[in-house]
Scaffold this active site. Sequence first.
Site, PDB file in Angstrom:
ATOM      1  N   ASP A 275      10.155 -46.972  63.686  1.00 34.74           N
ATOM      2  CA  ASP A 275      10.308 -46.358  62.363  1.00 34.74           C
ATOM      3  C   ASP A 275      10.063 -44.856  62.382  1.00 34.74           C
ATOM      4  O   ASP A 275       9.801 -44.250  61.341  1.00 34.74           O
ATOM      5  CB  ASP A 275       9.389 -47.031  61.337  1.00 34.74           C
ATOM      6  CG  ASP A 275       9.869 -46.837  59.911  1.00 34.74           C
ATOM      7  OD1 ASP A 275      11.080 -46.659  59.716  1.00 34.74           O
ATOM      8  OD2 ASP A 275       9.034 -46.866  58.987  1.00 34.74           O
TER       9      ASP A 275
ATOM     10  N   ASP B  97      16.582 -50.981  62.553  1.00 32.91           N
ATOM     11  CA  ASP B  97      16.546 -49.521  62.429  1.00 32.91           C
ATOM     12  C   ASP B  97      16.701 -48.780  63.749  1.00 32.91           C
ATOM     13  O   ASP B  97      17.025 -47.586  63.741  1.00 32.91           O
ATOM     14  CB  ASP B  97      15.249 -49.010  61.788  1.00 32.91           C
ATOM     15  CG  ASP B  97      15.079 -49.392  60.344  1.00 32.91           C
ATOM     16  OD1 ASP B  97      16.008 -49.996  59.782  1.00 32.91           O
ATOM     17  OD2 ASP B  97      14.013 -49.091  59.775  1.00 32.91           O
TER      18      ASP B  97
ATOM     19  N   ASP C  55       7.797 -52.621  51.076  1.00 36.99           N
ATOM     20  CA  ASP C  55       8.455 -51.706  52.006  1.00 36.99           C
ATOM     21  C   ASP C  55       7.518 -50.591  52.457  1.00 36.99           C
ATOM     22  O   ASP C  55       7.844 -49.861  53.393  1.00 36.99           O
ATOM     23  CB  ASP C  55       9.675 -51.065  51.336  1.00 36.99           C
ATOM     24  CG  ASP C  55      10.783 -52.069  51.064  1.00 36.99           C
ATOM     25  OD1 ASP C  55      11.066 -52.903  51.940  1.00 36.99           O
ATOM     26  OD2 ASP C  55      11.372 -52.017  49.966  1.00 36.99           O
TER      27      ASP C  55
END
Length: 322
Positions: A109, A147, A296
């Site tokens: 991330d 991601d 989230d």
Amino acid sequence: MGFAPAPADTAPADIAPADTAPAETAAPAEGTAPAFWVDPQSAAVRQVAEWRRAGREADARLIERIAGQPQAVWLHSDGAGAVVRSQVEAAARAGRTAVLVAYFVPHRDCGAYSSGGARDAAHYRRWIDDFAAGLGSRGAYVIVEPDAVAQLVAGCPRADAAERYGLLAHAVERLKRQPHTRVYLDAGNASWIPDERRLVAPLRRAGIAKADGFALNVSNHQTDATSSAYAHRLARELGGGKHFVIDSSRNGNGPYQGPQAWCNPPGRALGTPPTTRTGDPSLDAYLWIKRPGESDGTCRGGPRAGQWWPEYALGMARRARG
């Protein structure tokens, strides 16, 4: 910016276990399409039990819309092999298939809400080997590193691109050695990299050729129609007849039209329930990869990424169609 914060492996400690597993854990009838496993100890299941004890019967019934559906289990810390083994064995006992997410790539991330991951490349390779060993011959659907590719395309200065592509290719190849395992490399979502052609070379470097296909919309809110159209364009560009899966867990009302649309957006709803009956030969399944009701990140008053947020879950369930 990342789109797939890592869910927690367990429910918060102050939510008591449910008294019984949901009825949906029964094995499917012979001859039906493959069915996915429902975790009888998910945070949603525990929330149903807690609210029933507190007399919140109407709210408990709404949360059952989440608790009764199969959802992915995210692996994002050491000891993955033992957890994977327990998941696939439980699924097999129910005559069903587990859905798992490998989420441990270094610099995960890009340091945002779900930062973390393996210490270095060697640590990650050992972790993937342990994950794969846990699968044994039971098989599962495995989503590889939400991601990770799209972040490199969009720009992630923390990660060494060559190293990350090599690690993703290793993950795909190692997981595909396991019998009956279907592997889908994450490809972001239709709003993140609007020109799908920009993903072709990165996905090839990340090992898509050896995967069953790619995953779209993980932890995002693009509609099924938007995601499917994007996926077909991407598949044509990739060539080789690649298939795909779509995360439909939170896209019932489509994307939020406002700032930080990816992070705990208001007004969202549950989407298409998980199924392999998609009516599209290239779309292998609608899956609930992001667990609805898990935050989230610490935006809009939410708890940290991956933590169960009961009131947010309740809103999505209340707004769900059907």
